[in-house]
Design a protein around this motif. Structure first.
Motif, PDB file in Angstrom:
ATOM      1  N   SER A  86      58.478  68.094  40.931  1.00 19.65           N
ATOM      2  CA  SER A  86      58.697  66.661  41.135  1.00 19.65           C
ATOM      3  C   SER A  86      58.973  66.315  42.591  1.00 19.65           C
ATOM      4  N   LEU A  87      59.148  67.334  43.432  1.00 14.46           N
ATOM      5  CA  LEU A  87      59.334  67.084  44.863  1.00 14.46           C
ATOM      6  C   LEU A  87      57.964  66.794  45.471  1.00 14.46           C
ATOM      7  N   SER A  88      57.454  65.637  45.150  1.00 12.94           N
ATOM      8  CA  SER A  88      56.049  65.312  45.414  1.00 12.94           C
ATOM      9  C   SER A  88      55.710  65.136  46.885  1.00 12.94           C
ATOM     10  N   SER A  89      56.731  64.947  47.732  1.00 14.52           N
ATOM     11  CA  SER A  89      56.466  64.758  49.165  1.00 14.52           C
ATOM     12  C   SER A  89      56.606  66.036  49.964  1.00 14.52           C
ATOM     13  N   LEU A  90      57.036  67.119  49.309  1.00 21.29           N
ATOM     14  CA  LEU A  90      57.345  68.349  50.032  1.00 21.29           C
ATOM     15  C   LEU A  90      56.111  68.941  50.706  1.00 21.29           C
ATOM     16  N   MET A  91      56.238  69.248  52.011  1.00 22.37           N
ATOM     17  CA  MET A  91      55.141  69.849  52.770  1.00 22.37           C
ATOM     18  C   MET A  91      55.467  71.285  53.212  1.00 22.37           C
ATOM     19  N   ARG A  92      56.763  71.582  53.348  1.00 21.61           N
ATOM     20  CA  ARG A  92      57.154  72.929  53.789  1.00 21.61           C
ATOM     21  C   ARG A  92      58.298  73.422  52.920  1.00 21.61           C
ATOM     22  N   LEU A  93      58.106  74.609  52.311  1.00 24.45           N
ATOM     23  CA  LEU A  93      59.115  75.203  51.433  1.00 24.45           C
ATOM     24  C   LEU A  93      59.322  76.654  51.835  1.00 24.45           C
ATOM     25  N   ASN A  94      60.549  76.986  52.225  1.00 24.74           N
ATOM     26  CA  ASN A  94      60.883  78.361  52.629  1.00 24.74           C
ATOM     27  C   ASN A  94      61.855  78.958  51.623  1.00 24.74           C
ATOM     28  N   LEU A  95      61.370  79.960  50.878  1.00 27.04           N
ATOM     29  CA  LEU A  95      62.177  80.659  49.872  1.00 27.04           C
ATOM     30  C   LEU A  95      62.369  82.125  50.247  1.00 27.04           C
ATOM     31  N   SER A  96      62.095  82.483  51.481  1.00 25.45           N
ATOM     32  CA  SER A  96      62.119  83.888  51.880  1.00 25.45           C
ATOM     33  C   SER A  96      63.521  84.477  51.807  1.00 25.45           C
ATOM     34  N   SER A  97      63.569  85.809  51.662  1.00 24.01           N
ATOM     35  CA  SER A  97      64.827  86.562  51.663  1.00 24.01           C
ATOM     36  C   SER A  97      65.809  86.063  50.612  1.00 24.01           C
ATOM     37  N   ASN A  98      65.321  85.969  49.381  1.00 20.25           N
ATOM     38  CA  ASN A  98      66.157  85.719  48.223  1.00 20.25           C
ATOM     39  C   ASN A  98      65.968  86.882  47.247  1.00 20.25           C
ATOM     40  N   GLN A  99      66.179  86.654  45.959  1.00 24.19           N
ATOM     41  CA  GLN A  99      66.030  87.705  44.957  1.00 24.19           C
ATOM     42  C   GLN A  99      65.108  87.246  43.829  1.00 24.19           C
ATOM     43  N   LEU A 100      64.043  86.537  44.215  1.00 24.17           N
ATOM     44  CA  LEU A 100      63.120  85.959  43.245  1.00 24.17           C
ATOM     45  C   LEU A 100      62.182  87.023  42.677  1.00 24.17           C
ATOM     46  N   LYS A 101      62.100  87.079  41.358  1.00 21.01           N
ATOM     47  CA  LYS A 101      61.185  88.016  40.696  1.00 21.01           C
ATOM     48  C   LYS A 101      59.897  87.322  40.260  1.00 21.01           C
ATOM     49  N   ASN A 102      59.933  86.013  40.169  1.00 15.14           N
ATOM     50  CA  ASN A 102      58.725  85.260  39.842  1.00 15.14           C
ATOM     51  C   ASN A 102      58.845  83.846  40.377  1.00 15.14           C
ATOM     52  N   LEU A 103      57.733  83.169  40.408  1.00 17.76           N
ATOM     53  CA  LEU A 103      57.681  81.777  40.851  1.00 17.76           C
ATOM     54  C   LEU A 103      57.161  80.926  39.708  1.00 17.76           C
ATOM     55  N   PRO A 104      57.689  79.729  39.529  1.00 22.16           N
ATOM     56  CA  PRO A 104      57.197  78.871  38.447  1.00 22.16           C
ATOM     57  C   PRO A 104      55.809  78.340  38.756  1.00 22.16           C
TER      58      PRO A 104
END
Length: 488
Positions: A117-135
């Protein structure tokens, strides 16, 4: 909560003079910077900053975000990197104006599907976390251009990502990926970074839709081959295949407009090492020659250089340059003037050039002649990659040691004769150092302490040790070898 100083638990921080929580509404409505403090929470009064456009709370000790943050409907930039967040508040997707979101270096184990729903988002940084999957829902972000998921625990990428039409930069380094998705609709993708994974196969289906790709990083995987369809990437400028299991390359690779090709750490059998040592353009030239001719050309091997003959001076009449001001590379029947011919000029004045009796189809294009960098470059606090190849540097520029964000230094085909391993050790983010085809007579053993390096390219220098057998084993083996030689 009655006072702002209670937010950090250690008294008021620099720049805050408010005595009550609701005094936070007195800060300028456009931008609020409270980064690099010891904050463990934010006051609920933050909800009153309805016109706030940028909020920087990075480099603190936040464990949670108050739900009141979701009331900031005009927020365009939210910077939460380097905190201790393990989850995000309910209603986070209500930040519909958000364009730039940095959640890197936290403790996130999941990303809510409501992010779509973050429809305006152009840049997303999720690096260096503990994510095993992405939705899969992330693929619905129709304006997203830059997605950074480096340094997580990802094993797969949702196939829905193939439909992200606006995506230009995708970073997936240092995960656990074994396969790549097909990028069916990613026509604008310019950079794909999937190094340091466990990818075993690169097929035509992974390449045929990447018509705009400029950078393809596949280093430190388990690839055994490169498909002929690599030639579909007609815009490709940088291809990193280092530290894989590749034994041969398709000859058609020579027709790509590559400016940088990294092959170190592969068991290549079809290209002689001396050709690889000459750098990208010589490798491409060799591959092109194999298309026309089933055997290697007679010009592929160069006269041997002694340990004391610098690469930038071999095969060139230096006396003619110095005494006669003449640059002579005539009657060679060559289609390309080697860069070492120009490098041998150094700072000498040349008034005559003789390239006659060759097979040139165009006037040689020259690169720059830089031999220093301005101290003002220290202010480039977000610089990650710098390419100084084909210049006149004799040492690694001092200012580079003072840019801690640098991840890649490309300084091949210069005249670098020394570097400072002690200062380089302090560059904790440096992962790639390309020193190919320089004038290094020795490699300081202390360079082995630069444990952040993932790719160290040293081919084409006149040093005696490490020997070629060590270099062929890859960066980790070279660093270990150097550490073992540090005097005790």
């Amino acid at each position: 909560m009655s006072r702002l100083q209670g937010v950090a638990g250690q008294g008021p921080r620099r720049g805050f003079r408010a005595e009550r929580a609701d005094d936070i509404t007195a800060v300028p409505q456009g931008l609020l910077k409270i980064h690099d403090n010891q904050l463990t929470s934010l006051p609920s009064a933050i909800r009153e900053l309805e016109n706030l456009q940028k909020l920087n709370v990075s480099h603190n000790k936040l464990k949670i975000l108050p739900e009141e943050v979701t009331n900031l409907k005009n927020l365009k930039g939210l910077y939460l990197q380097h905190n201790e967040l393990s989850c995000l508040p309910e209603g986070f997707e209500q930040l519909s104006s958000l364009e730039d979101l940095d959640l890197s270096n936290n403790l996130l184990t999941a990303v809510p599907g409501s992010f779509s729903s973050l429809s305006s988002l152009m840049r997303l940084n999720l690096s260096s976390n503990q994510l095993k999957n992405l939705p899969a829902e992330i693929s619905r972000m129709k304006k997203l251009k830059h997605l950074d998921c480096n340094s997580n625990l990802l094993e797969t990428i949702p196939p829905e990502f193939a439909g992200m039409e606006s995506l230009e930069l995708l970073y997936l380094r240092r995960n656990k990926l074994r396969f790549l998705p097909e990028f069916l609709s990613c026509r604008l993708l310019k950079e794909l970074h999937v190094g340091e994974n466990q990818i075993e196969m690169l097929g035509a289906e992974h390449l045929k839709h990447l018509s705009s790709i400029l950078v393809l990083d596949l280093r430190d995987n388990k690839l055994k081959s490169v498909p002929d369809e690599i030639t579909l990437l007609q815009s490709l400028e940088r291809l990193d295949l280092s530290n894989n299991d590749i034994s041969s390359l398709p000859c058609s690779l020579g027709n790509l407009p590559l400016k940088f090709l990294a092959l170190e750490g592969n068991p290549l059998r079809t290209i002689r090492r001396e050709i690889i040592n000459k750098g990208t353009q010589e490798v491409l030239k060799y591959l092109r020659s194999k298309i026309k001719d089933d055997g290697p050309t007679h010009n592929d091997s160069a006269p041997d250089t002694t340990a004391m003959t610098l690469p930038s001076e071999s095969r060139v009449n230096v006396h003619a340059i110095v005494a006669l001001k003449l640059l002579d590379y005539s009657d060679k029947q060559t289609t390309l003037i080697p860069d070492e011919v120009f490098d041998a000029v150094k700072s000498n004045v040349v008034t005559s050039v003789n390239f006659s009796k060759n097979q040139l189809c165009e006037i040689p294009k020259r690169n720059n002649f830089l031999n220093s960098l301005p101290e003002d470059m220290k202010s480039l606090i977000r610089l990650q990659t710098i390419n100084l190849s084909f210049n006149r540097f004799k040492v690694l520029p001092e200012v580079l040691y003072h840019i801690p964000t640098l991840e890649s230094i490309l300084i091949s085909n210069n005249q670098v004769g020394s570097l400072d391993p002690q200062k380089m050790k302090m560059m904790e983010n440096l992962m790639t150092l390309d020193l190919q085809n320089n004038d290094l007579l020795q490699i300081p053993p202390e360079l082995g302490n630069c444990v952040s390096l993932r790719t160290l390219l040293l081919d084409g220098n006149p040093f005696r040790v490490p020997r070629a057998a060590i270099l062929m084993k890859g960066t980790a083996a070279v660093l270990e070898y150097l550490r073992d030689r540090i005097p005790t």
